[in-house]
Design an enzyme around this catalytic site. Structure first.
Site, short mmCIF file in Angstrom:
data_model
loop_
_atom_site.label_atom_id
_atom_site.label_comp_id
_atom_site.label_asym_id
_atom_site.label_seq_id
_atom_site.Cartn_x
_atom_site.Cartn_y
_atom_site.Cartn_z
N GLN A 36 0.82 -1.20 0.00
CA GLN A 36 0.00 0.00 0.00
C GLN A 36 0.86 1.25 0.00
O GLN A 36 1.74 1.40 0.86
CB GLN A 36 -0.89 -0.01 1.24
CG GLN A 36 -1.96 1.06 1.24
CD GLN A 36 -2.87 0.97 2.45
OE1 GLN A 36 -2.46 1.24 3.56
NE2 GLN A 36 -4.12 0.59 2.23
N GLU A 81 -15.29 -4.24 5.59
CA GLU A 81 -14.72 -4.81 6.79
C GLU A 81 -15.77 -5.50 7.66
O GLU A 81 -15.53 -6.57 8.21
CB GLU A 81 -14.04 -3.66 7.55
CG GLU A 81 -13.27 -4.07 8.73
CD GLU A 81 -12.92 -2.81 9.51
OE1 GLU A 81 -13.58 -2.56 10.51
OE2 GLU A 81 -11.99 -2.09 9.09
#
Lengths: 396, 345, 396, 345
Positions: free
Chosen positions: C128, C246
């Site tokens: 990332q 999530e």
């Protein structure tokens, strides 16, 4: 670094102790908490005794009628009177510790002659009209309005958190004289007689159930211009300058009182077996470290303030001193929290008795809830410490 | 009463700060860290020459004839500078172990049940008697074991390092540790050496005080580091120090450091064991919590090896467990209340 | 309120347990912490095993190649794998939990087909590239610049806190494509191959002594426009939308791990006598309450997320759910602090051994220092809770 | 698994909230406070009619046949509304003491060593056996004393109020207290009455759970009060809730309340003594600390009698000491770890 007192200081202490030992046993019984006239009479009688013995206005300059004592002597005075269980300053608080010093520093010769001696003798007491319902932490937001009318100001508005308002002779009042000016620039300091028409006092009940404070409503109250201290619109500065009078001694008696309470808690815990609980015992031990250190910090601040100049030695090596009120912020942040923790620990020691208002420390626990709020919340104090001592930038 | 530094004391402190800045400034400190050098013999001798170890010896014995108040100022600066090595043990050993006062000997200390710092670099090892718990050291010493200390040197010391001790991978890169592998608890009994009678309690208290002074210096330093970072680092278009969440962390750091300062300085003046316990307790807390908050203020940068904050935190952790820990300090402070101790003068 | 699992859920758990019992004993030894290629191989091999067994992308939608499992099944999966000591998601983290879901939600059919299957099979791993040295808490301040040049973006700048950068195939990258636009509006999401010329990776050493993270320097790196997910300048929204994936499961394994650690600490304290210290024992008891409650909060969040819609049932009665990521803020605030407290307590249990890096929990204690900082500092989380859940006004 | 309120449960909670808002809204609450009315017989009967006390009795016995999960929702609303009176004792006594289920009897409870709440208003008094410390109640019951409870009524109760008990000036104006003046510790031994075997442990745990539910309601309410004040009160030209110092206090309040909520609800579902101890511990902390922070957010206003915050704080203090206190709860939770307890399902 010298923690020993000088011979002169020891002599001062000995004389004070001897005097206290003579007079305290002869004092009348303390009045009931809600007996305001009785409390006024009791407190002012004590002030008169101090005056007669040469202890009145100990920390005031000599030319204001005070004794011009050093901060260390003042510390000794506060320490010894607390240890001896002498009466508190009580109803004389505002006159001796704020309004009086303000008049002494900024008043005219005439004003000093008029207002200071009665404070020192215990003849007159003062209350404080600063806070307002919408101006608490943000004191400069005050809106009580004073309009000039010839040789008087005509004052209207409301004040809150005024102690002893019911029995005070005078009120030191902050009013707004120029609404158009920047917040801090349009404020004026006035001395107002409490018996002036238009003044209404209403008791304010606290969560402890007592009426220690009052609200004060002002409806076109006429205050002579001659009762103004300092220039018109200069009241903010006039008020703030007084803080430098404090010279580190603000909480001397309180720290001594906390240490006595802590010793009493330990004694009580030993008597009833709770001392065997290491969680409680270690907590008491920790508080011992805390209040011993706060006592040393007090001595540090007093020593620092003992140097030349109004702020003492200026910003000392520790970074706590110098700017009036900032060393005080470091102290107050820790002290107010520690004293609340002390009474929480008292509740642990009391166990089920912590619910009984008639037990020692229970009302103190309730009162202590104000410590992190009154005279500048802990949040405001942290701002002061961060911005004025540490130099961090103001919030946007 | 004048609880402020005298001019001499101020000069001593700033002089020490100058010496350390010159001889162990940030660049040299990081270089020593990268090189894995904890004890630099040259620096050690310079410290000796500057009076770091002999400070409290009488002038007749080659010392400066100063006292604990001056010593805490020195050790405060050492804590601030992250100066490594067994400074306290060597300072305590001055006059008792040859070369300690001059900085030609490096002296480590063995507290029972704890790893020994810098044993591999040591020329001598002070072995202290058992720790007192729950009472003032002098009172309890007779109950809790022989009040004695040894100085172990020469062959026996080499034997210890070579066999009865093993290096531990230390959490603090500046403080190598050795674990004594002799049967636990009995290790100090097995050692012999020059007997130094009647010093255990005093050394323990003085060691605790000087460690508290180092903690104070570290706590003050991490406060400065946090303030400096908070004033310079911008996020959301403003220095992060303008946000109350950060600002108030910094304010609380200063409060902790300043309260600890008064406790440490006062304990140095009185040398009272209760006051020393209080000073250690508050200074331990100030050093550890200020390092933690400094790390939080630094954000991700504080989590890197490059930032100094972890060095302060790790050292503060180690010092917290040394000389007198929180539990023993609190018990000693509680015992003091037992007597219904009133208000000190 | 039903804490019992359904028959189907129990069946899922039983099957998973059986499979774990079969495969875990046959796993190779774990690679050394700094052996990045070894760790990649180990982690991707595990991912391949999950894929072959039908557990890969458990919580991904079926049309993205996932199993479309319920949040509760995902919770069971994370709970059981942690209990069984199965490998962590490790090097597959970004691909499975962030970049993959982003592509699944916002990518074109072609992009999904290109990038998702290799993630699920463990063939490719992602890192990332979001944070920058000057854009930490304030992620939208990122400055890495991408200039359009034909069918490529030319990217220059630097990124930090990039895990697994040394061994990653792809990087999900946030870049600024319109410096003139408001902060959140000029950002674009790109998928960048890590072997593109101009990409330099430098390990970043943490205070734990390890090089778990890296800095990444980008010098005119050419990224095809076809590797952009979502519209140009819409990257902020593209990134944020993924959070709703999530569904309350973010810290399931961590809470289970904390409870295991706590039980181990108690066992150790009992073994060496420290258990007799009531201060320590009560502290361990308190942590038991803390982590039991955090486990229940996890179940609560997962249940709340199990309703229809991307955010589950919307803002529930408790006020913790609804806005993606806010229920997570409540959890993370408490969890990150509790886990730091857990390792502080571990240090108490260890005593002098807390200084020994080779003892259990010592490195964990160091690592835990990042919990209140990484993925949104506690200060930022409190802002989120106060502003987005409680509706308090933004600061000036 | 579906750890969310069912539609019925939501309806029960909001229905209870509506009843309390209508019957004991802020104006009536303050009027009762001014009048010194803690137990209002009319309201008590209405609560009985609404099923507050009979909730968990089987339908055959005139109850609603519901369980602890529903009961905690009721008591959460009671805590939120500051509803006074011995609600928990009367609820527990439903089915065991005549009139309790219907709200025609007011039942107080005696825990050894603690003052009795609302004794002066009570028609019956539950007398519980000694508290367990350090172990799960059922396991320890046989060690720590007779596992028995009495219901004292009629003449003996009047005798107690008239002689062997004295009123205490209570810190909480809504909770009158009586101290049993019989020899300390033995007080519960001296009383006789209807023997209610084998209920002490269960009642203690259920009482702790329902008290935790009240604490939860109070903690959630003080959070709302703080947020409301912070959003409206202006200082320095902005709502104080826009300052991080205030904002973050409020955020932490919510976190405390929500963690306590999950602990309380889960303990209601499992009825596990360890989980109940955890729920009580966290809910006590949430109620007390949230009331303290609410007071801080309110500033001077929070220190007045007129603000409700002190009523929440005082009640939260009282409840913290009831049924199971922090020390006993932590010990029970620690004991749970002894067995190497793993992860619950």
């Amino acid at each position: 670094m010298d923690l020993a007192y000088t011979e002169a200081e020891e002599e001062f202490r000995a004389r004070l102790r001897a005097w206290l030992a003579t007079v305290l046993p002869a004092l009348p019984a303390k009045p009931a908490p809600d007996d305001w006239p009785g409390r006024r009479a009791y407190d002012t009688a004590w002030q008169r005794m101090l005056y007669d013995a040469g202890y009145a206005g100990l920390h005031w300059p000599v030319d204001a009628g005070g004794q011009g004592a050093t901060p260390t002597q003042h510390l000794i005075f506060l320490e010894e009177t607390e240890k001896a269980g002498a009466p508190y300053v009580g109803a004389n608080f505002v006159g001796l510790l704020h309004a009086g010093p303000t008049v002494a520093a900024e008043g005219t010769a005439e004003q000093r002659a008029r207002w200071l001696p009665p404070v020192l003798r215990g003849d007159e007491i003062w209350c404080q009209g600063f806070s307002e319902p919408d101006a608490g932490s943000d004191l400069a937001a005050l809106r009580t309005r004073a309009m000039r009318d010839g040789d008087h100001y005509v004052v209207s508005g409301s004040k809150i958190w005024t102690s002893h308002a019911e029995v005070a002779d005078w009120c030191e009042l902050l009013v707004r004289t120029d609404p158009a000016a920047p917040r801090h620039r349009g404020i004026t300091w006035l001395a107002m007689r409490m018996d002036t028409p238009g003044v209404t006092v209403r008791p304010l009940r606290t969560l402890a159930g007592s009426t220690e404070f009052a609200e004060m409503f002002l409806d076109e109250v006429r205050v002579p211009v001659s009762h103004r201290v300092g220039a018109e619109n200069d009241g903010w500065r006039v008020t703030m300058v007084t803080l430098s009078f404090e010279r580190g001694t603000a909480f001397v008696g309180e720290v001594v009182a906390c240490r006595r309470t802590l010793a009493a808690l330990a004694a009580r815990a030993q008597a009833d077996g709770r001392w065997d609980d290491p969680v409680l015992r270690r907590r008491l031990g920790r508080l011992n470290a805390e209040f011993r250190a706060l006592w040393r910090l007090t001595q540090w601040n007093v020593s620092e303030a003992s140097g030349p100049g109004p702020g003492g030695r200026g910003k000392g090596a520790s970074g706590t001193g110098g700017v009036p009120g900032t060393g005080g912020s470091v102290f107050k942040l820790r002290y107010s929290h520690a004293r609340q923790e002390l009474y929480e620990t008292a509740a642990e020691v009391l166990g089920a008795d912590a619910a009984d208002l008639d037990r020692e420390w229970v009302l103190d626990r309730l009162s202590s809830l104000s410590y992190t709020i009154a005279a500048g919340t802990s949040q405001i104090q942290r701002n002061i410490v961060a911005e004025r001592i540490l130099g961090l930038p103001k919030g946007r | 009463m004048d609880f402020q530094l005298s001019d001499d004391q101020r000069a001593l402190r700033s002089g020490t700060g100058d010496i350390l800045a010159g001889r162990f400034g940030r660049d040299r400190m990081r270089a020593a860290l990268d090189a894995g050098t904890a004890v630099d013999r040259g620096l050690w001798r310079e410290l000796g020459e500057a009076g770091f170890f002999a400070l409290r010896l009488p002038e007749a014995e080659g010392g400066a004839g100063l006292g604990l108040p001056e010593a805490v100022l020195l050790f405060e600066e050492a804590g601030r500078a992250l100066l490594p090595g067994p400074l306290i043990a060597t300072h305590l050993a001055a006059g008792a172990v040859k070369g300690a006062a001059e900085g030609t000997a490096v002296v480590a200390v063995l507290e029972p049940g704890r790893p020994v710092e810098h044993l591999g670099d040591a020329d001598a090892l002070l072995v202290l008697g058992p720790e007192d718990v729950g009472a003032r050291a002098p009172e309890r010493a007779s109950e809790s074991g022989p009040e004695r200390a040894y100085a172990v040197t020469g062959g026996e010391l080499r034997g210890l390092v070579g066999g009865a001790a093993e290096p531990v991978r230390s959490i603090d890169p500046f403080t190598p540790l050795w674990r004594i592998t002799a049967p636990a608890g009995a290790s100090h009994e097995r050692l012999s050496g020059e007997l130094l009678s009647g010093r255990t309690a005093r050394w323990r208290d003085e060691g605790a005080l000087l460690a508290a002074a180092e903690q104070l210096g570290s706590a003050a330093r991490t406060t400065e580091m946090a303030v400096q970072h908070a004033g310079g680092r911008e996020q959301f278009g403003a220095p992060i120090g303008s946000f109350q969440a950060v600002k108030h962390l910094c304010a609380d750091m200063l409060v902790r450091a300043e309260l600890a300062r008064c406790a440490v300085y006062a304990a140095a003046v009185t040398a009272d064991p209760v006051e020393i316990a209080g000073a250690k307790l508050l200074a331990d807390e100030a050093a550890v919590r200020n390092a933690r908050d400094c790390l939080q203020v630094h954000g991700g940068m504080g989590f890197t090896w490059e930032a100094d904050v972890h060095l302060h935190l790790k050292r503060a952790w180690l010092r917290s467990g040394r000389w007198i820990g929180a539990a023993a300090a609190e018990e000693r402070l509680a015992s003091d209340l037992r007597g219904g101790a009133g208000i000190p003068r």
